[in-house]
Scaffold this active site. Sequence first.
Site, short mmCIF file in Angstrom:
data_model
loop_
_atom_site.label_atom_id
_atom_site.label_comp_id
_atom_site.label_asym_id
_atom_site.label_seq_id
_atom_site.Cartn_x
_atom_site.Cartn_y
_atom_site.Cartn_z
N GLU A 148 0.81 -1.34 -0.12
CA GLU A 148 0.14 -0.39 0.40
C GLU A 148 0.83 1.37 -0.06
O GLU A 148 0.77 2.11 -0.82
CB GLU A 148 -1.14 -0.10 1.34
CG GLU A 148 -1.83 -0.78 0.90
CD GLU A 148 -3.28 -1.13 2.19
OE1 GLU A 148 -3.55 0.43 3.03
OE2 GLU A 148 -3.69 -1.84 2.42
N ASP A 188 -2.78 -4.72 3.43
CA ASP A 188 -2.56 -4.59 5.42
C ASP A 188 -3.87 -5.86 5.07
O ASP A 188 -4.05 -5.83 4.08
CB ASP A 188 -3.14 -3.31 4.94
CG ASP A 188 -1.72 -2.35 5.81
OD1 ASP A 188 -1.02 -2.51 5.52
OD2 ASP A 188 -2.10 -0.75 6.07
N ASP A 237 -6.01 -6.04 6.71
CA ASP A 237 -7.11 -6.04 7.86
C ASP A 237 -8.15 -5.73 6.56
O ASP A 237 -8.03 -6.06 5.35
CB ASP A 237 -7.57 -4.54 8.53
CG ASP A 237 -6.82 -3.46 7.78
OD1 ASP A 237 -6.38 -3.93 6.82
OD2 ASP A 237 -6.97 -2.19 8.00
N GLU A 247 -10.04 -3.08 5.39
CA GLU A 247 -9.33 -2.12 3.97
C GLU A 247 -7.85 -2.53 3.16
O GLU A 247 -8.10 -2.79 1.24
CB GLU A 247 -8.69 -0.85 3.89
CG GLU A 247 -10.14 -0.16 5.42
CD GLU A 247 -11.07 0.77 4.64
OE1 GLU A 247 -10.64 0.98 3.49
OE2 GLU A 247 -11.93 0.83 4.56
N TYR A 282 1.52 -4.46 13.78
CA TYR A 282 0.70 -3.60 13.11
C TYR A 282 -0.11 -2.79 12.85
O TYR A 282 -0.76 -3.57 14.54
CB TYR A 282 -0.55 -4.13 11.73
CG TYR A 282 -1.47 -4.02 10.87
CD1 TYR A 282 -0.97 -2.84 9.60
CD2 TYR A 282 -2.51 -4.48 10.93
CE1 TYR A 282 -1.77 -1.98 9.06
CE2 TYR A 282 -3.23 -3.72 9.76
CZ TYR A 282 -3.07 -2.42 8.79
OH TYR A 282 -4.19 -1.78 7.86
N ARG A 311 -3.79 -1.69 13.51
CA ARG A 311 -4.72 -1.57 13.18
C ARG A 311 -4.99 -3.42 14.16
O ARG A 311 -5.44 -3.67 13.18
CB ARG A 311 -5.32 -1.12 11.46
CG ARG A 311 -4.91 0.38 11.49
CD ARG A 311 -5.90 0.16 10.55
NE ARG A 311 -5.41 2.15 10.11
CZ ARG A 311 -4.87 2.46 9.40
NH1 ARG A 311 -4.17 1.28 8.51
NH2 ARG A 311 -4.08 3.68 9.05
N HIS A 334 -3.24 -9.52 13.68
CA HIS A 334 -2.86 -11.22 13.71
C HIS A 334 -2.29 -10.74 15.23
O HIS A 334 -2.67 -11.70 16.19
CB HIS A 334 -1.09 -10.73 13.35
CG HIS A 334 -0.12 -11.77 13.56
ND1 HIS A 334 -0.15 -12.92 12.95
CD2 HIS A 334 1.32 -11.41 14.26
CE1 HIS A 334 0.84 -12.74 14.10
NE2 HIS A 334 1.31 -12.35 14.26
#
Length: 947
Positions: A22, A108, A110, A112, A334, A336, A381
Site C-alpha cells: 500500500e 495490509d 485488515d 481495508e 501492525y 490497526r 494478527h
Amino acid sequence: MAGRTTAKAGTGDGVRRLVIVESPSKIAKIASYLGDGYDVEASVGHIRDLPQPSQLPEDMKKGPFGKFAVNVEGSFEPYYVVDADKRKKVAELRRLLKDADELLLATDGDREGEAIAWHLVQALEPKIPYSRMVFYEITPEAIRRALDETRPIDDRLVDAQETRRILDRLYGYELSPVLWRKVGAGLSAGRVQSVATRLVVERERERMAFRSASYWDLTGTFAPAQQDGGAFAARLVQVDGARVATGRDFADTGELRTAGVVHLDEAAASSLATALDGADFAVRSVEDKPYSRRPAAPFITSSLQQEGARKLRMTARQTMRTAQSLYEGGYITYMRTDSTVLSEQALTAARSQARELYGAEYVPDRPRVYASKSKNAQEAHEAIRPAGEVFRTPAQLAGELSGDAFRLYELIWKRTVASQMQDARGTTATVRLGARAADGRDAEFSASGTVITFRGFLAAYEEGRDEARHGEDAEGGTDRRLPQLVAGQALDVQDLRTDGHETTPPPRYTEASLVKALEERSIGRPSTYAATIATIQDRGYVRSKGSALVPTWLAFAVTRLLEEHFPRLVDYDFTAAMEEDLDAISRGEADRVRWLTRFYFGDAGPGAEGGDAGAGTAGMTMEGVKGLADDLGSIDAREISTVEIGEGVVLRVGRYGPYLEATGEDGAPLKASVPEDIAPDELTPARAWELLTTQSDGDRVLGTDPATGRTVVARTGRYGPYVTEIVEEEAPAAPAEGDKPRRGAKKAAKAKPRTASLFKDMQVESVTLEQALQLLSLPRVVGVDPDSGDEITAQNGRFGPYLKKGTDSRSLAAEEQLFTVTLEEALAIYAQPKTRRGQTVKPPLKELGPDPESGQPVVVKEGRFGPYATDGTTNATLRKDDDPETITLERAAELLAEKRAKGPAPKKRAAAKKTAAKTTAAKTTAAKTATAKRAAAKKAASAPVES
C-alpha cells in the site's frame, strides 16, 4: 520506474514476481528482505471507489446507479471507478504486470487491505497467478513466513468492507441533503460521525444545565502523642454518626440528592472547628488490607490512541500516523488491531527482556494471557508491540528514532514488556480517629494511604487516567505512608482548618475519553476513530480548546434535527447493533444484500425478512433511510437552529454563524454575534446580555464621519472585532418629466461600506471615532518610488500589515507602522532582499536525508501555506498533525510519493468531449473504470461526506 525497487539477493527459481504494497515507505525495506526476482511497487492506498453521481457516464446518470453509484434495486450492486489521481498508478502497475510471472498482493491485513487487494485484481485483470501475501510486521522473519503462507483473497472481508462503504454512501447521501435544506449548505452526516458529535453535544448540554453547589469540610493534621514526627492529614467524614456530604452527594442541579448526610456550610464548618479546639483526639480503628494491581493489556488501536493523548499529548490522528511510520519502518507490528493477544515469540521476547532489565522476581512463572473483547479480533494478527523476535530497547533506537516516533515507540515497548511482569503489591491502611466537641457533637476523621512494597510492572509502565469528577473526594493516595498506629492511641492536633468546595460540571471529552466512550458503546471500529474525530473537527462540529473537545453551535443544530426527526440513526444502541451486524457479515453469519435491503427499505422492504439479516438489529424496528429528504415539511428550520439561553435571550445558528436575539427595554429588537472563542457552556444569560448591550443592534455607534456624514460603528463579527460605516440606501433619481423608465435598465450599485479590522491592542468597547476613522483611511499612500514611478501604499491584510508597490509586497513589523512609515523607510525596506511575510531568510526547518525514490536530499521548509517537504523537484505540504520538528524521512517520502502519484494538476479545458459510456462495473466482473470527468467544482463541493 517511479516508486519501484528491485531486490538484490536471490531466490534462483527464474520466476519474476510483482509484489504490491500500500505505502511507498515499505518498498525499500521489503524489497531488501525478498531477494532477487521480486519487484516491489506501491498502490498508494485505494485505487478505486464509488464515484460521485455527477461523475458517472452520461448514460448511467438516469439509470439505477444515478443516485448513489449503487443499484439499490439490483442487490446493491456498486459501480466503481479508478480514482482520477490513480489512473497513472494503475497504468504503471499494468506495465509492470506484463513482465511478471506471479502477482503477490501484500496490502495490509485488515478489511481495508483485503478490499484494496480485490480492487487491484479487478482493475489490473491479471492473466497470471495471484494470491494474498499477509504480514503484520516488517521483519525478515515475517516476510519469509508471508511468502510461505500465501492465500486467496478473503471474500468475506471484502464483503464486509464493501457493505460498510455502501452503507455509509446510503446514509450520507440520504441524510446530508436534509441538513443542507434545514441547517446549512455543505454539511454532512455520517453513521459514526453524527453519533460521535451527539456524544460531545450531550456532554456540553450537561455542562450548560449544571448548577454548582458549595459544601465545606474540615481537614486536620495529627501526630501520635508524645512522639516526634509521624504527622499525617485526615479529613472529617462523620458528625454524630452521619456521613459528611461530598461532591458526589449533589445532583447536577446543585441540590443535595443523598438522604441522611450532613451538609456543612461555611458557618457550620467553622462552628465545628471552634468546638473541636482543645478536644482529645484518639485513634478509633486501624484497618490494613493487601493491595495488588495488574498490568494493563498490550496496546490495541483504541488504547494506543488513548494513551498517546494522555501521556504524549498527541491527537488520535497524529498517534496513528506516527504508528504507521513505525510499522512501515519495521519497528512495531501492525497498528490497526482489536486483539490483545501476543504471539509465542512476542511473549518470549517480552518476558526475557523484563527478566534481563528488572530481575527474575519481576516475571511471573507463566505468560500472561489477555482476552480480546471483540468477536472479530481474529481478523488481526496480535496486539501492537515492538517488531521482531527480540525487542529493541528505546536506548538501542535512540540514534534511529526521534521526536514523536521515539516517544511512541518507547510507550509501546514499555506497555508490552510491562504486560508480562508481576503485579504491583503493597498494603492499604485506613485509620479512623475522632473526638467529642465542646458542644457535645461527635466528629470522626479518616485517613488512608497505600504503600507499595513491590513495584512489579510499575517499574516499567503505569497506565494514564482521564480527568475524573469529584477528585476532591479522594481520601488516600498511592505510596502515602501512615505512621504505625493502634486503636485507642492518643493524638496531638497540629492544625485544624475548614475547606470550602464547589461541585464541578462533567468534564468535556478529550480525544482519549471520546475514543474510550465510543469503544465502550461499541460504536464504529477503533481503526476509524482517528478519522472520525478529525472529520467532526474539519466539518466545524467540534473544536479543540486545549485538550478538550468543544461542540460548536452548528453541532447543536445538527444534533437536534437528527434527535427529533431521525432518532434511530443517532441512537447509541442501534448504531452499536449495526456494528455487530457488520461484523457478522465479515464472519459469514449474515447476508449482506438482505441486511442492506432492510437498512435502506425498512422492515417492509422487499426481501428484508429472514433470519440471517443480522442478529444485532434483529429485535429492533428498521424504518429504512430511503427518501429521508422527500418530505421535510414537518421540520421547522428556524426552531431547529434555535437554542434558549434564558432571561429572554435566544441563540440562532445563522448562515454566517451564531447570533443572539432579544428585545430591549424599549421594545426594540437586539442582535449580537457570538464570538467563536465563547464555548456554549460559557454563554450564560448574563454573558449574553453583555454581548447584546455592547452591540446594540450588533453595533456600538462611535459617531459620524465628518467627511461623508455616515455613521461609524464598531462590531464584533464572526472573525473578530472591526469598524465599518453605515451606508443608507439612496433612492434612485426620478426620470425626467415625460421620460419612461427603461425596461431592463440596471439598478445603480449600492455603495460598499468601508471596513477595517481592529488592531490587536484595540477593543470594541473602547475604540474611539478618531481611531476608527484612521483605520478606515487605509490603505495609505506612503509615496512614489523615484526609480520606478510606482506608488507605495501601506495596507492591513489577512497576514498582517504590509507595503505594496505594484505586485511587490513587503511585510511591516508592527500595525502602528501603517500610519508612521515614511517613504524613506519604505524604500529602505524594498532595498532589502525579499522575504516572506517580513521574515529573514531562513535555512530549512529540518534536513531528513536522501529520498528513497529520487535520491535527492529531502528537507522541510516553511512555505506560504505552512511547512512542506521537498526534494528540490516535488513539494508536498505537511498534514495537520505532521510536526516539522519531528517528521521522519519515511513520512516525508510517503507524502512526496503521494504527490508524485497524483501527477501535475490538470489544466482547465474549454469544453469536455463526450466519451462513450463504459459498461457497469459489478463486483463480480472486472471493472473497466476509466471514469467520466469530474463535475464542476461547485457541485463536487456540496457532495455529502460519508461516515
